[in-house]
Design a protein around this motif. Structure first.
Motif, PDB file in Angstrom:
ATOM      1  N   UNK A 162       0.879  -1.027   0.007  1.00  0.00           N
ATOM      2  CA  UNK A 162      -0.039  -0.129  -0.023  1.00  0.00           C
ATOM      3  C   UNK A 162       0.926   1.176   0.162  1.00  0.00           C
ATOM      4  N   UNK A 168      -1.029  11.441   3.756  1.00  0.00           N
ATOM      5  CA  UNK A 168      -1.791  10.370   4.245  1.00  0.00           C
ATOM      6  C   UNK A 168      -1.091   9.121   4.843  1.00  0.00           C
ATOM      7  N   UNK A 225      -8.046  11.234  -7.415  1.00  0.00           N
ATOM      8  CA  UNK A 225      -6.676  11.269  -6.545  1.00  0.00           C
ATOM      9  C   UNK A 225      -7.067  11.246  -5.060  1.00  0.00           C
ATOM     10  N   UNK A 272      -8.475   7.956  -4.228  1.00  0.00           N
ATOM     11  CA  UNK A 272      -7.480   6.766  -4.361  1.00  0.00           C
ATOM     12  C   UNK A 272      -6.334   6.835  -3.502  1.00  0.00           C
ATOM     13  N   UNK A 273      -6.032   7.909  -2.924  1.00  0.00           N
ATOM     14  CA  UNK A 273      -4.758   7.735  -1.805  1.00  0.00           C
ATOM     15  C   UNK A 273      -5.316   7.553  -0.383  1.00  0.00           C
ATOM     16  N   UNK A 274      -6.506   7.797  -0.232  1.00  0.00           N
ATOM     17  CA  UNK A 274      -7.001   7.452   1.050  1.00  0.00           C
ATOM     18  C   UNK A 274      -7.381   6.211   1.257  1.00  0.00           C
ATOM     19  N   UNK A 275      -8.283   5.266   0.523  1.00  0.00           N
ATOM     20  CA  UNK A 275      -8.503   4.126   0.552  1.00  0.00           C
ATOM     21  C   UNK A 275      -7.741   3.120   0.662  1.00  0.00           C
ATOM     22  N   UNK A 276      -7.929   2.169   1.621  1.00  0.00           N
ATOM     23  CA  UNK A 276      -6.686   1.217   1.882  1.00  0.00           C
ATOM     24  C   UNK A 276      -6.507   0.235   0.720  1.00  0.00           C
TER      25      UNK A 276
END
Lengths: 668, 359
Positions: free
Chosen positions: A480, A486, B204, B207-211
């Motif tokens: 990941x 983040x 963007x 997509x960058x937050x969800x695992x």
């Protein structure tokens, strides 16, 4: 350099591409118009001095203790070349346009800060970059440690001047501590640091002051003399809302370079200018440094482009840390290198290494089992990454704290990659059945699968390699890669299984453990005293079932071992180096046995390329430099630059070029 | 929605349209090439794979392509992870008795594996002897294998995208056109607001937050892209339905007592299908480029999933190894050009004004 440790809190791996364009905030120098309604800083400062008479103490020179042994570091060797030539414009790049010119507060830890503060501004006592625990006179002409071992006395250099001509006095010192401890600062880390580590400020006269600290330390003066004051006269409107007012304000500097408003090309470049007649120009440890007249930093967001730009001759220097750049983009047989016009170098330095590694979250199910963590240690092929991905340029770290000049533990070494051994450990933890995809599972059907969280796209390939290797031990890694903010947040909130992370470390005499390993940084209710949580292990009861996870801390392994905590507390209170060393051995042993951190890699050098008109001291650079310009010892030969430019056209070559390796500081 | 599409029964009109499509050579040939590529990519495990197709070992037959892994120990090696079939082939070849034999796919590499174990990670140029037809990428993975599996991923993505956006877009558009009035006005305004949200930024951010986790991420990515893409279709469907609604057969159906869903999906939809069909290839092309763009920017599928965008990004940052960027770029251009040719041909063939041609 205590101030640098803010960057330790926000340490981000180098080389990630920022996607955002330019600077989003549109405040400009027009802010001055609003000054009329701005808060009056002096009034608040006066009130603070009255409210905290125990902290801000004013005395007379007669109160100075007798028999102080004043030091100024003049017995130490000079490290720059006093014959360095001044002049010229040095061209280099930064990877993002600065979001602010403040050196403190939100967004202030960006790529420009070294040029505004860390590399350029002298501190009261500057750590000598070639002598361990040595310091030389910076803003302080001399200093002394008091008989109690907790007080440092400073005499400010009477010649020290701000770039606007005003002298540096203790008024600035008083202001700076008020500033650092002020709730208006909006920087809890500094508030906390200057409250916890500073017990008292004593002012004797305009140029003499002392700071009192809670504990004796073997490196007290260097440890607490490394700060840089802020100009009181330029912060008259400090107070609520100061962050916006100071976003783009040019403030007076003590260092050799300043950034003038006319030299800011929004979104494109910034150029530093050398202060004319800088007050420290001819001082022993400053002569021969900060040589170029102008220092132009062009914004180049893509590092690949920066290297191309350098080879084309637009930049004077380029870092070539990545194997790809060193071996492929600019190989040793590149015509500019073989012609000697462009020189590649590799410089072995001596500095604490960022602790790259896999931080296993012990608070997660399955990972709380030590056998599983041992298995992960043996299933992570860091050696392969070092030898084949970094092509032997990096080596695996042996302990958590490599690069401090001595081994933290005499015998500990990193565990080798060994799928058989890893499987043995996994079997001990009950993972014995191999599934259709080769991943082990336990009797309950739970698969041995974890996600590695990283916060830099540069880590993708490396993680892919680790994943491919781990499956040999029946372990599955999911990858990941989040964006830096983040990802870092996720790790700091302890939501990861395993994190690939690193904290940068400043050149200190011995490492810190409290932030990364103390139980109170894992759980806020780790210790109970009279039924209430307390952050201190000694004298309180460990909570057998802590529930409150401590977020935004660097204990990213969620380590909570009461025995270790007591050792760390003793370590932080230790007064002699011997004591510190013997406690470090015990601490490192417990950390190693707990297997919560898979030893990552470190690179014992930095490397890059420069055009031959860039000149360096005999030894190239200083032992404790983390990059080529940290101590600003390089200079430009303006005449030779013209010659090199002509040589590029005519095809003239130099016989003494090529690849230079400076390994005088290499560890044996 | 009823399950059967009545146009598949090939009424004479449709048959004529298909004939016309076949007569447009460029589009038809492109269609055939694409169809073959799609079928081959669906069977990619049989063509490009590190697992053997057939192994005969100690009198026993094994077909490892699909199914559970075989450990090294099963074939007499001393390790418990998946056997390296290329090693096995070498061992069998060295064995003079010839009892055991093995058949590997034509390109014996997996899209994820390091093809040069024990050697440094760096891009290597095409090597026909080693069957790296397009060379390897910066961590020694076969580029052709990654292209083929990446193509398949893109197709799955495009297929799912097509299905979902059309399902939502057609339903909403038909309802707007059929009901008209305040419902139409309200939904139109909502769509206008919705389509003003900057799609790329939202993608963007999300997509960058969800695992991670490939399944989740492909699903999430699809969800986000669909969320912002269904609106385009509604406009066409709305106007087409408006037009059809006024026709006599719709009134007849209403008089006969048919319900709204039945009228929309059984009567109106088949009559507006030709509009939709012409859009399909272009939707596919745009969804492939969207996925590639997101992967290129690093907000697409999680590593090490093979994807064209990822290859393209690797290529642009390794310009000294031109075979990477050349492979990814050519593959992308070829597929998009083929899809566009097919799209043009379909549009021409399904054009009601058949004497007009689009060049």
């Amino acid at each position: 350099m205590i101030l640098l440790s803010r960057s330790a809190v926000l340490a981000l791996l180098a080389g990630f591409a920022l996607f955002t364009a330019g600077c989003g905030k549109s405040s400009g120098p027009a802010d001055k118009a609003s000054d009329a309604g701005a808060p009056k800083m002096e009034a608040d400062l006066e009130r603070t001095l009255k409210e905290q008479p125990g902290f801000y103490v004013f005395k007379t020179p007669a109160d100075l203790p007798a028999g102080l042994k004043w030091e100024d570091g003049s017995e130490l060797p000079e490290f720059a070349d006093p014959n360095a030539k001044k002049g010229g414009t040095f061209s280099y790049f930064i990877s993002d346009f600065p979001r602010t010119l403040r050196t403190i507060g939100p967004d202030a830890t960006g790529g420009i800060r070294p040029y505004l503060l860390d590399y350029v501004e002298p501190s009261f006592i500057a750590p000598h970059p070639n002598v361990t625990n040595g310091g030389y006179a910076g803003l302080a002409a001399s200093w002394a440690v008091g008989p109690d071992g907790r007080t440092v006395y400073f005499k400010i250099d009477p010649q020290a001047r701000w770039s606007d001509g005003k002298p540096l006095t203790t008024a600035d010192v008083v202001f700076t501590l008020y500033f650092m401890r002020s709730p208006h600062l909006n920087e809890p880390w500094y508030n906390d640091f200057y409250t916890k580590n500073y017990q008292q400020l004593i002012v004797f006269d305009d140029h003499t002051f002392a700071t009192v600290h809670p504990e004796k330390k073997p490196d007290l003066a260097i440890r607490f003399g490394g700060w840089v004051p802020y100009p009181r006269h330029a912060y008259q409107d400090f107070g609520p809302g100061w962050l916006e007012r100071f976003q783009w304000r040019e403030t007076p500097k003590l260092g050799a370079y300043e950034l003038k408003e006319k030299d800011i090309e929004k979104g494109r470049a910034v150029t530093l200018t050398r202060v004319k007649g800088w007050w420290a120009e001819n001082k022993r440890f400053f002569r021969g440094r900060f040589n170029p007249d102008r220092y132009r930093l062009e914004v180049i967001r893509d590092p690949d482009k920066a290297i191309e730009s350098f080879i084309r001759g637009d930049l004077d220097f380029a870092p070539l840390g990545l194997s790809k750049y060193w071996y492929e983009t600019l190989p040793d047989n590149h015509p500019e290198v073989t012609s000697g016009r462009l020189i590649k170098f590799k410089f072995y330095n001596q500095t604490p290494r960022p602790d790259f590694g896999l931080w296993i979250n012990r608070a997660k199910p399955v990972l709380d089992n030590r056998d599983v963590r041992e298995g992960i240690q043996h299933a992570s092929n860091i050696t392969l990454v070092c030898e084949q991905f970094f092509r032997g340029d990096a080596v695996q770290m042996q302990t958590r704290s490599d690069g401090y000049g001595w081994r933290m533990h005499p015998t500990i070494t990193a565990r080798p990659f060994d799928p058989v051994k890893a499987r043995e450990y996994f079997a001990k933890a009950g993972f014995t059945t191999q599934g259709r995809d080769g991943v082990l599972a336990n009797a309950g059907g739970q698969r041995l699968s974890f996600t590695i969280t990283a916060y830099s796209p540069a880590m993708r390939d490396l993680l892919t390699i680790l994943k491919q290797e781990a499956i040999k031990a029946g372990l599955e890694f999911n990858i990941e890669v989040l964006d830096s903010t983040t990802g870092w947040k996720k790790i700091q909130e302890k939501n990861h299984d395993i994190a690939l992370a690193a904290l940068s470390r400043s050149a200190e005499l011995y490492p810190r453990y409290w932030e990364m390993y103390h139980g109170s940084n894992a759980y806020t209710d780790a210790y109970l005293k009279d039924g209430k949580p307390t952050p201190i292990a000694t004298g309180s009861t460990p909570n057998p079932q802590p529930k409150q996870i401590a977020v935004q801390t660097n204990n990213m392994t969620m380590t909570f071992i009461p025995e270790l905590d007591r050792l760390i507390e003793a370590y932080d209170k230790a007064e002699t180096l011997e004591e510190i060393k013997s406690l470090a051995v015990k601490i490192e042993q417990i950390i190693h046995d707990d297997a919560g951190w898979v030893n990552g890699w470190q690179r014992p050098f930095y490397r890059g390329g420069y055009w031959r008109h860039v000149k360096w001291p005999q030894a190239f650079n200083v032992a404790q430099s983390r990059d080529f310009e940290e101590f600003f010892v390089h200079w430009l030969d303006v005449d030779e630059r013209k010659e090199v430019e002509a040589a590029r056209k005519s095809g003239r070559t130099y016989p003494d070029g090529g690849v230079k390796v400076f390994d005088q500081y290499k560890a044996q | 929605m009823t399950g059967r599409f009545s146009f598949l029964r090939l009424d004479p009109l449709t048959r004529r349209k298909l004939q016309r499509f076949r007569s447009i050579r460029r589009g038809y040939v492109s269609f055939l090439i694409l169809a073959v590529a799609i079928v081959l990519s669906l069977a990619a495990e049989l063509l490009v794979n590190s697992r053997a197709l057939v192994v005969r070992y100690e009198g026993k037959w094994h077909f490892p392509t699909y199914g559970a892994i075989h450990t090294g120990r099963e074939f007499g090696f001393d390790y418990d992870y998946e056997v390296r079939y290329r090693d096995l082939r070498e061992r069998f070849a060295a064995d003079p008795s010839g009892r055991n034999w093995i058949l590997l796919p034509p390109i014996p590499y997996d899209p994820l594996e390091n093809c040069y174990p024990g050697d440094t990670f760096r891009p290597r140029p095409p090597d026909w002897a080693k069957r790296h037809l397009l060379g390897t990428d910066q961590i020694n993975r076969d580029i052709l294998a990654r292209l083929i599996y990446g193509f398949r991923n893109a197709l799955v993505f495009a297929g799912a995208f097509l299905l979902l956006t059309y399902l939502i877009g057609i339903s909403v558009g038909c309802l707007m056109g059929y009901f008209g009035g305040w419902f139409d006005l309200l939904v139109q305004r909502l769509i206008e607001i919705w389509s003003n949200i900057p799609f790329l930024f939202v993608v963007i951010i999300i997509a960058s937050i969800v695992p991670a986790g490939i399944g989740v991420n492909l699903g999430v990515l699809l969800f986000i892209v669909v969320l912002f893409s269904w609106t385009g279709m509604t406009y066409y469907m709305r106007s087409a339905t408006y037009r059809e609604k006024a026709r006599d057969y719709v009134h007849a159906a209403q008089v006969l007592g048919a319900g709204t869903p039945r009228i929309i999906f059984r009567h109106i939809l088949p009559n507006v299908l030709s509009t939709i069909v012409t859009f399909i290839p272009f939707t596919i092309a745009s969804s492939i480029s969207a996925l590639t763009a997101l992967d290129f920017l690093g907000f697409g599928l999680p590593p090490p999933t093979p994807s064209w965008g990822e290859l393209l990004r690797q290529g642009t940052s390794n310009l000294q190894s031109p075979w990477i960027v050349a492979s990814a770029f050519s593959a992308l251009v070829i597929v998009l050009v083929l899809v566009t040719f097919v799209g043009e041909a379909i549009r021409e063939a399904f054009d009601p004004k058949k004497f007009t041609t689009y060049q």
